[in-house]
Design a protein around this motif. Structure first.
Motif, PDB file in Angstrom:
ATOM      1  N   MET A   1      64.814 -29.500 -40.938  1.00 41.65           N
ATOM      2  CA  MET A   1      63.688 -29.651 -40.029  1.00 41.65           C
ATOM      3  C   MET A   1      63.761 -30.992 -39.319  1.00 41.65           C
ATOM      4  SD  MET A   1      61.588 -27.025 -40.059  1.00 41.65           S
ATOM      5  CE  MET A   1      61.207 -25.577 -41.065  1.00 41.65           C
ATOM      6  N   MET A   2      63.275 -31.005 -38.074  1.00 40.11           N
ATOM      7  CA  MET A   2      63.133 -32.231 -37.317  1.00 40.11           C
ATOM      8  C   MET A   2      61.647 -32.488 -37.077  1.00 40.11           C
ATOM      9  SD  MET A   2      66.233 -31.821 -34.518  1.00 40.11           S
ATOM     10  CE  MET A   2      66.479 -33.568 -34.150  1.00 40.11           C
ATOM     11  N   MET A   3      61.291 -33.752 -37.033  1.00 40.74           N
ATOM     12  CA  MET A   3      59.904 -34.152 -36.816  1.00 40.74           C
ATOM     13  C   MET A   3      59.837 -35.151 -35.678  1.00 40.74           C
ATOM     14  SD  MET A   3      57.431 -36.389 -39.366  1.00 40.74           S
ATOM     15  CE  MET A   3      57.132 -35.144 -40.597  1.00 40.74           C
ATOM     16  N   ARG A   4      58.656 -35.155 -35.018  1.00 40.52           N
ATOM     17  CA  ARG A   4      58.378 -36.193 -34.019  1.00 40.52           C
ATOM     18  C   ARG A   4      56.963 -36.703 -34.236  1.00 40.52           C
ATOM     19  NH1 ARG A   4      56.576 -38.567 -29.354  1.00 40.52           N
ATOM     20  NH2 ARG A   4      58.144 -38.998 -27.739  1.00 40.52           N
ATOM     21  N   LEU A   5      56.802 -38.017 -34.233  1.00 41.74           N
ATOM     22  CA  LEU A   5      55.462 -38.581 -34.303  1.00 41.74           C
ATOM     23  C   LEU A   5      54.711 -38.236 -33.022  1.00 41.74           C
ATOM     24  CD1 LEU A   5      56.204 -42.134 -35.775  1.00 41.74           C
ATOM     25  CD2 LEU A   5      55.615 -40.029 -36.997  1.00 41.74           C
ATOM     26  N   VAL A   6      53.451 -37.848 -33.162  1.00 40.48           N
ATOM     27  CA  VAL A   6      52.665 -37.448 -32.000  1.00 40.48           C
ATOM     28  C   VAL A   6      51.413 -38.318 -31.870  1.00 40.48           C
ATOM     29  CG1 VAL A   6      51.384 -35.546 -30.911  1.00 40.48           C
ATOM     30  CG2 VAL A   6      53.554 -35.085 -32.073  1.00 40.48           C
ATOM     31  N   HIS A   7      50.434 -38.146 -32.760  1.00 43.78           N
ATOM     32  CA  HIS A   7      49.214 -38.963 -32.714  1.00 43.78           C
ATOM     33  C   HIS A   7      49.353 -40.058 -33.767  1.00 43.78           C
ATOM     34  CE1 HIS A   7      44.892 -39.968 -33.265  1.00 43.78           C
ATOM     35  NE2 HIS A   7      44.862 -39.745 -31.965  1.00 43.78           N
ATOM     36  N   LEU A   8      49.723 -41.246 -33.319  1.00 45.69           N
ATOM     37  CA  LEU A   8      50.041 -42.320 -34.253  1.00 45.69           C
ATOM     38  C   LEU A   8      48.883 -42.706 -35.174  1.00 45.69           C
ATOM     39  CD1 LEU A   8      52.349 -44.756 -32.256  1.00 45.69           C
ATOM     40  CD2 LEU A   8      52.940 -43.326 -34.199  1.00 45.69           C
ATOM     41  N   PRO A   9      47.633 -42.828 -34.681  1.00 44.25           N
ATOM     42  CA  PRO A   9      46.549 -43.195 -35.606  1.00 44.25           C
ATOM     43  C   PRO A   9      46.410 -42.219 -36.775  1.00 44.25           C
ATOM     44  CG  PRO A   9      45.820 -43.492 -33.353  1.00 44.25           C
ATOM     45  CD  PRO A   9      47.146 -42.790 -33.283  1.00 44.25           C
ATOM     46  N   ALA A  10      46.569 -40.916 -36.511  1.00 46.92           N
ATOM     47  CA  ALA A  10      46.446 -39.926 -37.585  1.00 46.92           C
ATOM     48  C   ALA A  10      47.583 -40.050 -38.587  1.00 46.92           C
ATOM     49  CB  ALA A  10      46.408 -38.517 -36.995  1.00 46.92           C
ATOM     50  N   PHE A  11      48.776 -40.345 -38.109  1.00 45.29           N
ATOM     51  CA  PHE A  11      49.913 -40.497 -39.022  1.00 45.29           C
ATOM     52  C   PHE A  11      49.787 -41.787 -39.829  1.00 45.29           C
ATOM     53  CE2 PHE A  11      54.138 -40.907 -40.670  1.00 45.29           C
ATOM     54  CZ  PHE A  11      54.640 -39.619 -40.726  1.00 45.29           C
ATOM     55  N   MET A  12      49.479 -42.892 -39.151  1.00 42.21           N
ATOM     56  CA  MET A  12      49.419 -44.184 -39.822  1.00 42.21           C
ATOM     57  C   MET A  12      48.290 -44.254 -40.844  1.00 42.21           C
ATOM     58  SD  MET A  12      52.028 -45.581 -38.708  1.00 42.21           S
ATOM     59  CE  MET A  12      53.091 -46.070 -37.367  1.00 42.21           C
ATOM     60  N   ALA A  13      47.284 -43.414 -40.683  1.00 41.46           N
ATOM     61  CA  ALA A  13      46.178 -43.408 -41.641  1.00 41.46           C
ATOM     62  C   ALA A  13      46.645 -43.074 -43.053  1.00 41.46           C
ATOM     63  CB  ALA A  13      45.098 -42.426 -41.199  1.00 41.46           C
ATOM     64  N   GLN A  14      47.826 -42.445 -43.173  1.00 47.83           N
ATOM     65  CA  GLN A  14      48.358 -42.065 -44.493  1.00 47.83           C
ATOM     66  C   GLN A  14      49.510 -42.960 -44.943  1.00 47.83           C
ATOM     67  OE1 GLN A  14      46.430 -39.900 -45.901  1.00 47.83           O
ATOM     68  NE2 GLN A  14      45.364 -39.664 -43.943  1.00 47.83           N
TER      69      GLN A  14
END
Length: 281
Positions: free
Chosen positions: A172-185
């Protein structure tokens, strides 16, 4: 030519392109896909005079991301008619889809590539998906104990799931999209801050200089006018947070005198230590 989401009534019109491109899929599987997955997914298409020239499907999934419940779309059935390839249609589709997912505050997008090189220009990177045999049979409690990111197999999942012979795991490949939602974890082993410059040629809101503030369990990006300690692309940032790039690789762009300090800060960040996704579509 227009880029638009197909109405529920128009979704069946995309089946001809699906069957033209994905010739390896059995008819029974395609039947199941359009009955089950297309019932509530979103199909974004390039349409000219009623003809679908290119498309991508946004299939919704619920994830457990270090205990938090988040939504992220699986991009599948990414296809362009042969005679319309290399004309920028897929770039338009992916750019719009990613922008829409960012407005919906989805932390990331993911896909299973036929060829990694197709998606690397859009800043997708391999995410380090686990490949041990037997994981598909694990109960959610076991997954929660061992993995930072996995698909929650709740009632919605069961309703959308196609019961078909599956791989134990898939690349699988991933791309960061909404940084605040990702960084919250994303937390750190101790409280700290790092001034970070991010480049993102597709999602401009992710681009800029930020003060990355950490607690033990979370982090946030605050706009900053300070001199960056580290400059990084959105793709490399995603690879680092998924454990695919280490601090040593990330600091190569740093000034020599800053490398030791930045390396120490990066080493304290709690990057993802386990990702498990074994979906086909």
């Amino acid at each position: 030519m227009e880029i638009r989401y197909l109405s529920h009534e128009d979704k069946e019109d995309s089946r001809a392109l699906y069957e033209e491109i994905f010739v390896e899929d059995e008819e029974a599987f395609v039947d199941a896909y359009y009955q089950i997955k297309a019932a509530d997914n979103q199909i974004l298409a390039a349409v000219e005079e009623g003809n679908i020239l290119a498309m991508l499907h946004r299939n919704p999934y619920t994830f457990r991301f270090r205990g938090a419940c988040v939504q992220a779309d699986y991009l599948v059935a990414v296809a362009t008619k042969v005679q319309y390839r290399h004309q920028g249609l897929m770039r338009q589709l992916l750019t719009k889809a990613l922008g829409d997912m960012k407005r919906e505050q989805q932390p990331f997008a993911f896909l299973m590539p036929a060829d990694e090189a197709i998606y690397q220009p859009f800043d997708f990177r391999l995410m380090g998906n686990e490949d041990e045999e037997g994981l598909a049979s694990l109960e959610e409690k076991q997954l929660a104990e061992e993995y930072d990111l996995y698909i929650e197999k709740d009632a919605s999942y069961q309703r959308r799931h196609i019961h078909w012979p599956e791989w134990e795991t898939t690349p699988m490949m991933m791309r960061l999209v909404h940084l605040p939602a990702f960084m919250a974890q994303i937390g750190a082993k101790e409280e700290q801050s790092l001034v970070l410059a991010i480049t993102d040629p597709i999602l401009e809101e992710n681009q800029g200089t930020f003060q990355w503030e950490f607690t033990a369990e979370s982090s946030c990006l605050l706009p900053s006018k300070k001199e960056p300690e580290l400059s990084v692309s959105i793709a490399d940032l995603g690879s680092f947070l998924c454990g695919m790039l280490g601090p040593k690789e990330l600091i190569e762009s740093c000034m020599e005198e800053k490398r030791a300090e930045v390396h120490k800060k990066l080493s304290l960040i709690r990057v993802l230590e386990g990702i498990y996704i074994n979906e086909t579509v």
